[in-house]
Design an enzyme around this catalytic site. Structure first.
Site, mmCIF file in Angstrom:
data_model
loop_
_atom_site.group_PDB
_atom_site.id
_atom_site.type_symbol
_atom_site.label_atom_id
_atom_site.label_comp_id
_atom_site.label_asym_id
_atom_site.label_seq_id
_atom_site.Cartn_x
_atom_site.Cartn_y
_atom_site.Cartn_z
ATOM 1 N N ALA A 69 0.817 -1.224 0.000
ATOM 2 C CA ALA A 69 0.000 0.000 0.000
ATOM 3 C C ALA A 69 0.847 1.269 0.000
ATOM 4 O O ALA A 69 0.448 2.288 -0.555
ATOM 5 C CB ALA A 69 -0.940 -0.013 1.194
ATOM 6 N N THR A 70 2.027 1.207 0.614
ATOM 7 C CA THR A 70 2.891 2.392 0.620
ATOM 8 C C THR A 70 3.239 2.789 -0.816
ATOM 9 O O THR A 70 3.156 3.957 -1.190
ATOM 10 C CB THR A 70 4.179 2.107 1.422
ATOM 11 O OG1 THR A 70 3.801 1.754 2.756
ATOM 12 C CG2 THR A 70 5.109 3.302 1.460
ATOM 13 N N GLN A 179 -7.085 -0.568 5.246
ATOM 14 C CA GLN A 179 -7.714 -1.120 6.453
ATOM 15 C C GLN A 179 -9.193 -1.444 6.223
ATOM 16 O O GLN A 179 -9.857 -1.958 7.121
ATOM 17 C CB GLN A 179 -7.568 -0.149 7.636
ATOM 18 C CG GLN A 179 -6.144 0.042 8.121
ATOM 19 C CD GLN A 179 -5.550 -1.200 8.790
ATOM 20 O OE1 GLN A 179 -6.247 -2.165 9.106
ATOM 21 N NE2 GLN A 179 -4.248 -1.180 9.009
ATOM 22 N N HIS A 199 -1.103 -8.123 2.660
ATOM 23 C CA HIS A 199 -0.740 -8.708 3.965
ATOM 24 C C HIS A 199 -1.691 -8.331 5.096
ATOM 25 O O HIS A 199 -1.552 -8.823 6.221
ATOM 26 C CB HIS A 199 0.722 -8.397 4.321
ATOM 27 C CG HIS A 199 1.007 -6.997 4.749
ATOM 28 N ND1 HIS A 199 1.004 -6.618 6.064
ATOM 29 C CD2 HIS A 199 1.309 -5.892 4.043
ATOM 30 C CE1 HIS A 199 1.310 -5.327 6.143
ATOM 31 N NE2 HIS A 199 1.495 -4.860 4.918
ATOM 32 N N THR A 235 9.542 -7.428 -14.220
ATOM 33 C CA THR A 235 8.940 -8.771 -14.225
ATOM 34 C C THR A 235 7.859 -8.857 -13.145
ATOM 35 O O THR A 235 8.155 -8.694 -11.964
ATOM 36 C CB THR A 235 10.036 -9.835 -13.943
ATOM 37 O OG1 THR A 235 11.086 -9.663 -14.882
ATOM 38 C CG2 THR A 235 9.472 -11.236 -14.028
ATOM 39 N N CYS A 321 3.348 1.298 11.945
ATOM 40 C CA CYS A 321 4.268 2.150 11.174
ATOM 41 C C CYS A 321 4.609 3.458 11.870
ATOM 42 O O CYS A 321 5.414 4.223 11.374
ATOM 43 C CB CYS A 321 3.675 2.457 9.802
ATOM 44 S SG CYS A 321 3.218 0.993 8.918
HETATM 45 N N1 PLP Z 1 -2.037 2.415 4.614
HETATM 46 C C1 PLP Z 1 -2.656 1.986 5.718
HETATM 47 C C2 PLP Z 1 -3.997 2.552 6.084
HETATM 48 C C3 PLP Z 1 -2.063 1.008 6.531
HETATM 49 O O1 PLP Z 1 -2.671 0.592 7.632
HETATM 50 C C4 PLP Z 1 -0.785 0.495 6.146
HETATM 51 C C5 PLP Z 1 -0.083 -0.491 6.995
HETATM 52 O O2 PLP Z 1 -0.055 -0.408 8.196
HETATM 53 C C6 PLP Z 1 -0.186 0.984 4.975
HETATM 54 C C7 PLP Z 1 -0.845 1.936 4.234
HETATM 55 C C8 PLP Z 1 1.144 0.467 4.505
HETATM 56 O O3 PLP Z 1 0.952 -0.778 3.873
HETATM 57 P P1 PLP Z 1 2.187 -1.633 3.327
HETATM 58 O O4 PLP Z 1 2.824 -2.236 4.526
HETATM 59 O O5 PLP Z 1 1.574 -2.661 2.418
HETATM 60 O O6 PLP Z 1 3.074 -0.721 2.574
#
Ligand code: PLP
Length: 385
Positions: A69-70, A179, A199, A235, A321
């Site tokens: 997601a990041t 989320q 994940h 890839t 995070c």
């Molecule tokens: N966005 C939200 C709302 C999250 O809760 C998280 C992870 O805690 C992320 C982004 C980051 O996801 P990823 O670990 O897949 O980069």
């Protein structure tokens, strides 16, 4: 072990792992290769994308797989901002976003974009009047998470998009749905761009999803070879994509049934924890039950977390995070620095059992009493000097 940190990450489900293993063993070809092994992998990848696009009722070409997601948030905010610079440089975000959104905003600010922050109500709902007020002719993008990671605050994205489009039809709405996916129904049609990750839904780490509606002008930020994974060239990670597709299919069923079960667990915890003088429940009407945030009055959340760990109970201080910092969401909702400075996040799953919650509550009591006693002794010693 009692795992109560499902919003940080989830265990990979057996079926997902099996899909991953099968795809790894039986589809070793590079989907960019022209020979039959490559063609076979490409076909598998396409069937996985088709399954996902069918679930969300979007075009296959509107989905890009990312590392998580990041990375999806980076593509969404940076790629859309760069492509729409000719219409303006103003971006709005909520005060309830994941730290990755704020980090990207900081970068965008450094390269000349202006970032505005939309207020929320005391319930944690986006303040629609403030949103209207802050929307401008040069607002190109608004980013609002579907469900907030620290408190589980859920936003009505469809309504928010209507407000935005009414104020400025050229503004796009991005939502970090990380989320929300697998917890509540999500629709990509409520937004223009979306981010998610495997994940958090019992899939593997290292694979995310970026949805971009075909109407949204976009400047790629990654360049390379191979064009079957739109904005993330190279890839494609076929086994991870296959596993993600499986995880989405498994995580988006029985949502109501799972939510009702989780709600009962949540209520059980709240009913017990609200009896403690030194515990505040950070919950409003719009919180989903999967995430429960509490504040501790006189004890450092990190100390509490490690004390629970001795009983093999695992949870988070605000989000995984941003551990160690104050909770931005608790601050945005309660405007109380003390309350926001020592928060714990208990995150639940349909895999959580009533027995686990009973054990957690018993250990919580032991730890709470022990740490409070230590605190009192510490204070008494101070006065004895
Ligand atoms: N966005 C939200 C709302 C999250 O809760 C998280 C992870 O805690 C992320 C982004 C980051 O996801 P990823 O670990 O897949 O980069």
């Amino acid at each position: 072990m009692i795992y109560l940190d499902y919003s940080a990450t989830t265990p990979v489900s057996y079926d997902v792992l099996e899909s991953y293993t099968r795809a790894t063993k039986d589809f070793m070809g590079n989907p960019n290769s022209l020979h039959s092994l490559g063609v076979k992998s490409k076909a598998l990848m396409h069937s996985a994308i088709k399954q996902i696009s069918d679930i969300f009722n979007v075009l296959e070409s509107e989905i890009t797989f990312t590392a998580g997601a990041t990375m999806s948030n980076n593509l969404a905010l940076i790629g859309t901002s760069l492509a729409n610079m000719k219409y303006g440089n103003h971006i709005l975000v909520s005060k309830l976003e994941h730290p990755s959104i704020y980090a990207i905003c900081k970068y965008l600010e450094n390269i000349g974009f202006e970032i505005g922050y939309v207020d929320n109500t005391e319930e944690g709902l986006i303040d629609f009047d403030d949103l209207k007020k802050k929307m401008r002719d040069d607002t190109i993008l608004v980013s609002i998470c579907a469900v907030n990671s620290e408190m589980g605050l859920r936003q009505p994205l469809k309504m928010i998009r209507q407000i935005i489009k009414k104020e400025n039809p050229h503004t796009f709405l991005h939502s970090d749905m990380t989320q929300a996916l697998g917890k509540i129904p999500v629709s990509f049609h409520d937004v223009d761009l979306a981010s998610a990750t495997a994940h958090k839904i019992y899939g593997p780490k290292g694979i995310g999803l970026f949805y971009k509606n075909s109407r949204v002008p976009f400047t790629p930020i990654l360049y390379g070879s191979g064009n079957i994974n739109m904005y993330n060239p190279g890839t494609p990670a076929v086994p991870l994509i296959v596993a993600f597709s499986k995880a989405i299919r498994l995580a988006t069923v029985d949502l109501d049934k799972r939510e009702n079960f989780i709600r009962r667990l949540n209520e059980k915890i709240v009913n017990e924890l609200k009896k403690y003088d030194g515990v505040k429940i950070n919950q409003t009407k719009i919180c989903i039950p999967h995430i429960l945030n509490i504040s501790l009055d006189n004890i450092k959340a990190e100390t509490f977390l490690h004390a629970l760990e001795e009983y093999e109970i695992y949870l988070s201080t605000n989000t995984a995070c941003s551990s160690g910092e104050i909770s931005t969401s608790v601050m945005a909702v309660y405007n109380d620095k003390k309350r926001a400075s020592s928060t714990l996040r208990i995150s639940l799953s349909y895999l959580t059992t009533t027995d686990e919650i009973n054990k957690f509550l018993a250990c919580f009591k032991l730890v709470y009493e022990k740490l409070n006693l230590l605190k009192k002794e510490e204070q008494n010693n101070k006065y004895n000097i």
